[in-house]
Design an enzyme around this catalytic site. Structure first.
Site, PDB file in Angstrom:
ATOM      1  N   HIS A 124       9.166  -6.323 -71.375  1.00  0.00           N
ATOM      2  CA  HIS A 124       7.783  -6.913 -71.074  1.00  0.00           C
ATOM      3  C   HIS A 124       7.998  -8.285 -70.556  1.00  0.00           C
ATOM      4  O   HIS A 124       8.114  -9.156 -71.062  1.00  0.00           O
ATOM      5  CB  HIS A 124       6.985  -7.177 -72.352  1.00  0.00           C
ATOM      6  CG  HIS A 124       6.316  -5.884 -72.734  1.00  0.00           C
ATOM      7  ND1 HIS A 124       5.283  -5.447 -72.570  1.00  0.00           N
ATOM      8  CD2 HIS A 124       6.910  -4.863 -73.818  1.00  0.00           C
ATOM      9  CE1 HIS A 124       5.140  -4.238 -72.982  1.00  0.00           C
ATOM     10  NE2 HIS A 124       6.026  -3.848 -73.834  1.00  0.00           N
ATOM     11  N   CYS A 137       6.689  -0.942 -69.718  1.00  0.00           N
ATOM     12  CA  CYS A 137       6.490   0.037 -70.667  1.00  0.00           C
ATOM     13  C   CYS A 137       5.620   1.298 -70.688  1.00  0.00           C
ATOM     14  O   CYS A 137       6.108   1.999 -69.916  1.00  0.00           O
ATOM     15  CB  CYS A 137       5.930  -0.766 -71.726  1.00  0.00           C
ATOM     16  SG  CYS A 137       6.393  -0.231 -73.601  1.00  0.00           S
ATOM     17  N   GLU A 159       6.047 -10.014 -68.766  1.00  0.00           N
ATOM     18  CA  GLU A 159       4.705 -10.792 -69.038  1.00  0.00           C
ATOM     19  C   GLU A 159       4.697 -11.501 -70.358  1.00  0.00           C
ATOM     20  O   GLU A 159       3.812 -12.568 -70.445  1.00  0.00           O
ATOM     21  CB  GLU A 159       3.511  -9.720 -68.733  1.00  0.00           C
ATOM     22  CG  GLU A 159       3.169  -8.959 -70.090  1.00  0.00           C
ATOM     23  CD  GLU A 159       4.137  -7.711 -70.172  1.00  0.00           C
ATOM     24  OE1 GLU A 159       3.848  -6.941 -71.055  1.00  0.00           O
ATOM     25  OE2 GLU A 159       4.836  -7.402 -69.404  1.00  0.00           O
TER      26      GLU A 159
END
Length: 226
Positions: free
Chosen positions: A194, A86, A196
């Site tokens: 994302h 990002c 994660e």
């Protein structure tokens, strides 16, 4: 492996990135602040999402001048893994470590939802745990994720296998549905989604976890520990 999670003023996904590699994968991780000038002892670098320096001027445009970025560039030049997610992707583009630019979303709105991605190249250190053309689900949360590059750059990205992920349904206007790209050497990956945030079933899915396990498996083959 030992990961450096880079923290800029305005980063807000550093905790998630740390949690993914430290708590979920059980690897070593440390926060490294933007004022530092050394990455000695680290095997991988993670640039998290957020709003570095408030996203003033352009997303990532000020962060590229942080003291730590000279070391990130050197780290990348040595062929070691650098992942920007990002805002981290935006920083890598502004720093010249990846080609192209990230612009305002097509609809000029911030988007926050889970999307389907297609794994376009599973022969990188970041994607080896995926199948080619596999569809995975990963969250996005961005206002400036519209990837653009000129025709010559796009042709090079395709020819070199640098397009790592594409959107199955384009949410932001990115050219050729691009969601993530690598540098020509394949050791720097920038992506708007994302991973994660997709490492535990509790969070709605684990498709992002294999990106990190891919890096760790690469490290097991290439990193020498004293």
């Amino acid at each position: 492996m030992k990961f450096a999670v880079i923290v800029f003023p305005g980063s807000n996904c550093d905790l998630d990135m740390y949690h993914a590699v430290k708590d979920v994968l059980g690897e070593e991780a440390e926060y490294v602040f933007h004022t530092e000038t050394s990455l000695e002892g680290f095997d991988g670098v993670l640039l998290p999402g957020g709003f570095s320096y408030g996203d003033y001027l352009r997303c990532g445009s000020i962060a590229q001048f942080s003291p730590i970025m000279a070391e990130v560039k050197r780290f990348a030049e040595e062929g070691r893994p650098v992942l920007g997610v990002c805002n981290g992707f935006q920083v890598l583009v502004e720093a010249g470590l990846l080609p192209g630019v990230l612009m305002r979303n097509r609809d000029l709105k911030f988007m926050c939802k889970t999307v389907d991605l297609v794994v376009e190249n599973n022969e990188t250190m970041f994607t080896s745990e995926y199948a080619a053309q596999e569809t995975i689900r990963v969250p996005i949360a961005h206002g400036e994720g519209n990837y653009y590059c000129d025709d010559a750059t796009l042709a090079a990205l395709k020819a070199n296998g640098q397009i790592a992920f594409t959107y199955k349904e384009n949410p932001n206007g990115s050219v050729e549905n691009i969601a993530g790209i690598t540098n020509e050497a394949g050791n720097v990956l920038g992506m708007m989604p994302h991973p994660e945030r997709a490492v535990e079933a509790l969070l709605g899915g684990e498709d992002g976890k294999r990106l990190f396990t891919s890096i760790v498996k690469w490290g097991a083959r290439h990193v020498t520990y004293n």
